[in-house]
Motif scaffolding. Structure first.
Motif, mmCIF file in Angstrom:
data_model
loop_
_atom_site.group_PDB
_atom_site.id
_atom_site.type_symbol
_atom_site.label_atom_id
_atom_site.label_comp_id
_atom_site.label_asym_id
_atom_site.label_seq_id
_atom_site.Cartn_x
_atom_site.Cartn_y
_atom_site.Cartn_z
ATOM 1 N N LEU A 249 0.828 -1.207 0.000
ATOM 2 C CA LEU A 249 0.000 0.000 0.000
ATOM 3 C C LEU A 249 0.861 1.254 0.000
ATOM 4 C CD1 LEU A 249 -2.885 -0.778 2.514
ATOM 5 C CD2 LEU A 249 -2.975 -0.791 0.027
ATOM 6 N N ARG B 183 1.304 3.679 -3.550
ATOM 7 C CA ARG B 183 0.472 4.876 -3.358
ATOM 8 C C ARG B 183 -0.987 4.562 -3.685
ATOM 9 N NH1 ARG B 183 3.352 9.380 -2.102
ATOM 10 N NH2 ARG B 183 5.513 9.374 -2.727
ATOM 11 N N PHE B 184 -1.450 3.523 -3.052
ATOM 12 C CA PHE B 184 -2.788 2.986 -3.249
ATOM 13 C C PHE B 184 -3.847 3.994 -2.811
ATOM 14 C CE2 PHE B 184 -6.306 0.340 -1.543
ATOM 15 C CZ PHE B 184 -6.636 -0.331 -2.699
ATOM 16 N N ASP B 185 -4.802 4.278 -3.680
ATOM 17 C CA ASP B 185 -5.909 5.179 -3.361
ATOM 18 C C ASP B 185 -7.152 4.335 -3.101
ATOM 19 O OD1 ASP B 185 -8.014 6.976 -3.272
ATOM 20 O OD2 ASP B 185 -7.220 8.230 -4.888
ATOM 21 N N TYR B 186 -7.385 4.037 -1.819
ATOM 22 C CA TYR B 186 -8.493 3.159 -1.445
ATOM 23 C C TYR B 186 -9.831 3.700 -1.933
ATOM 24 C CZ TYR B 186 -11.943 0.713 1.336
ATOM 25 O OH TYR B 186 -13.040 -0.011 1.723
ATOM 26 N N THR B 187 -10.047 5.003 -1.797
ATOM 27 C CA THR B 187 -11.321 5.601 -2.191
ATOM 28 C C THR B 187 -11.585 5.403 -3.680
ATOM 29 O OG1 THR B 187 -11.085 7.244 -0.443
ATOM 30 C CG2 THR B 187 -12.687 7.718 -2.170
ATOM 31 N N LYS B 188 -10.578 5.632 -4.485
ATOM 32 C CA LYS B 188 -10.713 5.454 -5.926
ATOM 33 C C LYS B 188 -10.963 3.976 -6.267
ATOM 34 C CE LYS B 188 -8.301 6.827 -10.142
ATOM 35 N NZ LYS B 188 -7.065 7.419 -10.649
ATOM 36 N N TRP B 189 -10.207 3.084 -5.643
ATOM 37 C CA TRP B 189 -10.369 1.647 -5.873
ATOM 38 C C TRP B 189 -11.759 1.191 -5.463
ATOM 39 C CZ3 TRP B 189 -11.103 -2.111 -2.012
ATOM 40 C CH2 TRP B 189 -11.076 -3.432 -2.461
ATOM 41 N N ARG B 190 -12.213 1.633 -4.296
ATOM 42 C CA ARG B 190 -13.520 1.214 -3.777
ATOM 43 C C ARG B 190 -14.643 1.714 -4.678
ATOM 44 N NH1 ARG B 190 -15.122 -2.978 -1.288
ATOM 45 N NH2 ARG B 190 -16.504 -2.633 0.417
ATOM 46 N N SER B 191 -14.550 2.962 -5.135
ATOM 47 C CA SER B 191 -15.616 3.502 -5.979
ATOM 48 C C SER B 191 -15.685 2.766 -7.313
ATOM 49 C CB SER B 191 -15.460 5.000 -6.190
ATOM 50 O OG SER B 191 -14.344 5.276 -6.994
ATOM 51 N N THR C 138 -12.408 -13.828 -4.033
ATOM 52 C CA THR C 138 -11.311 -13.472 -3.141
ATOM 53 C C THR C 138 -10.776 -14.705 -2.441
ATOM 54 O OG1 THR C 138 -12.811 -13.060 -1.312
ATOM 55 C CG2 THR C 138 -12.280 -11.190 -2.730
#
Length: 77
Positions: free
Chosen positions: A32, A36-44, A67
């Motif tokens: 992570l 530079r993982f963007d959780y919000t972008k990935w989740r959306s 999974t």
């Protein structure tokens, strides 16, 4: 009652360690940070198509078995 950042971090680390083990937890965190993982972008990107409860049901059914999580997951959107 307000939860502090420290409480959230401790809870998250406990969850990761219990479900993934120490080595996988370290690898997860390192990945992570490095990527530079963007959780919000990935989740959306995962839930853009979920507009109704029927869409949510389809999403959950389509993700079952995909999974490799070995714990007792709960769907959290």
């Amino acid at each position: 009652m307000s939860i502090s950042s420290v409480d959230v971090i401790e809870k998250g680390m406990r969850c990761l360690s219990e479900n993934m083990g120490a080595m996988e937890t370290e690898l997860f965190i390192a990945t992570l940070l490095r990527e530079r993982f963007d959780y919000t972008k990935w989740r959306s990107s995962l839930v853009d198509s979920v507009k109704t409860f029927a869409d949510l049901d389809k999403f959950v059914k389509s993700s079952c078995g995909v999974t490799k999580f070995s714990g007792n997951p709960k769907v959290v959107l």
